[in-house]
Design a protein around this motif. Sequence first.
Motif, short mmCIF file in Angstrom:
data_model
loop_
_atom_site.label_atom_id
_atom_site.label_comp_id
_atom_site.label_asym_id
_atom_site.label_seq_id
_atom_site.Cartn_x
_atom_site.Cartn_y
_atom_site.Cartn_z
N ASP A 125 -4.52 -0.35 -11.14
CA ASP A 125 -3.85 0.34 -10.05
C ASP A 125 -4.52 1.68 -9.77
O ASP A 125 -4.65 2.10 -8.61
CB ASP A 125 -2.37 0.55 -10.39
N LYS B 130 -7.53 1.00 -7.79
CA LYS B 130 -7.14 0.65 -6.42
C LYS B 130 -6.84 1.90 -5.59
O LYS B 130 -7.32 2.05 -4.45
CB LYS B 130 -5.90 -0.25 -6.44
N GLN C 95 -8.72 3.31 -2.29
CA GLN C 95 -7.98 3.44 -1.04
C GLN C 95 -8.01 4.85 -0.48
O GLN C 95 -7.96 5.04 0.75
CB GLN C 95 -6.52 3.02 -1.23
N PRO D 245 -14.93 -1.88 -6.83
CA PRO D 245 -14.05 -1.71 -7.98
C PRO D 245 -14.78 -1.48 -9.30
O PRO D 245 -14.38 -0.60 -10.08
CB PRO D 245 -13.25 -3.01 -8.01
N GLY E 80 -10.23 -2.46 -2.12
CA GLY E 80 -9.51 -2.50 -3.39
C GLY E 80 -8.58 -3.68 -3.52
O GLY E 80 -7.88 -3.82 -4.54
N CYS E 81 -8.55 -4.56 -2.51
CA CYS E 81 -7.61 -5.69 -2.54
C CYS E 81 -7.94 -6.67 -3.66
O CYS E 81 -7.04 -7.21 -4.30
CB CYS E 81 -7.62 -6.41 -1.19
N THR F 190 -6.70 -5.51 -6.93
CA THR F 190 -5.23 -5.47 -6.88
C THR F 190 -4.64 -6.86 -7.09
O THR F 190 -3.69 -7.03 -7.87
CB THR F 190 -4.76 -4.91 -5.53
#
Length: 335
Positions: A56, A59, A63, A76, A308-309, A312
């Motif tokens: 997280d 992420k 973002q 990432p 970042g999906c 995640t």
Amino acid sequence: MSDTVEGRITSLTTTRDGLPPTTEKSGAGQGTEAVKDVIFGSIAGIIGKTIEYPFDTVKVRLQSQPDYLPSRYTGPLDCFRQSFRAEGLSGLYRGISAPLIGAAIETSSLFFSYRIAQDVLQVTLLPPTQGVPLSLNALVACGAASGAFTSLLLTPIELVKCQMQIPLSSSSLRGPGPFKIIASVFRHHGILGFWHGQLGTLIRETGGSAAWFGSYEGVSALFKKYNARSPSPSSATLEFSPSLPIYQQLLAGATAGVSYNFVFYPADTIKSRMQTEGVEPGSNVRRTFWASGKALWGQQGIKGMYRGCGITVARAAPSSAFIFAIYEGLRNWWG
């Protein structure tokens, strides 16, 4: 799959104690159910957040990269590598105190309000046939209502979390703690400042929770149907069992986690950018949800919305799997 999922949906609440949906609960019984939701949901949420938190952090850092500067991270893995090199493992867990509290509140609130929404629907929409399980569409609506309620509790916690997760400047060895951030937000923006980004949280939680509970219930129903047709000697009891085998619970929970995060991810990206921009003391940068989204889309398009999906979704699958399995396991253990 029909709206009633062939009549075999067994929701997380209406038959979780092994009783048929028609069983009337007293006020004391409802109070006990609420206590279970709070305690078991909190435990499951804390464990799930501990598992997923480093992902997280990555992420949020992906973002929250400013749209007026070149990207600091290429992806990432690069973000993880730079963060670990600069701050170590503790840096990836920096700011976890607020998210642990938030996870306990979020998960317990989701399960609690999900049960309440089902109880309301059973009474208001199905008074002559309260013994009929709610349809999958109704359960999805209950999930959406649960997420909308939870978003109000979650936005202030996520604002503090996001501001603690942004990378440290080269001149700073320690980032601000949660109490310093809370004091700064209140001093500069007042009490309503804690709900900056509420629209993004509302969209994410309402749609995401509908997908979360809906996916779990739908996949669970498919597993129950499969178990009922299985030639296993225990198949006759599995059809009416209030719980699934652990591996099926994990798979259903993992599916729910992926569904929750993917579809409404752009709302979460915009929300994170709103909550991390202008964090310097005295800054008045407070763009609206639509202004932040328009700026991001104009510079990076759909790619920026889903930055970042991948990581995640990857962390959401095991985290959500454990949340559902732990929650259901504690409920079955309690009896």
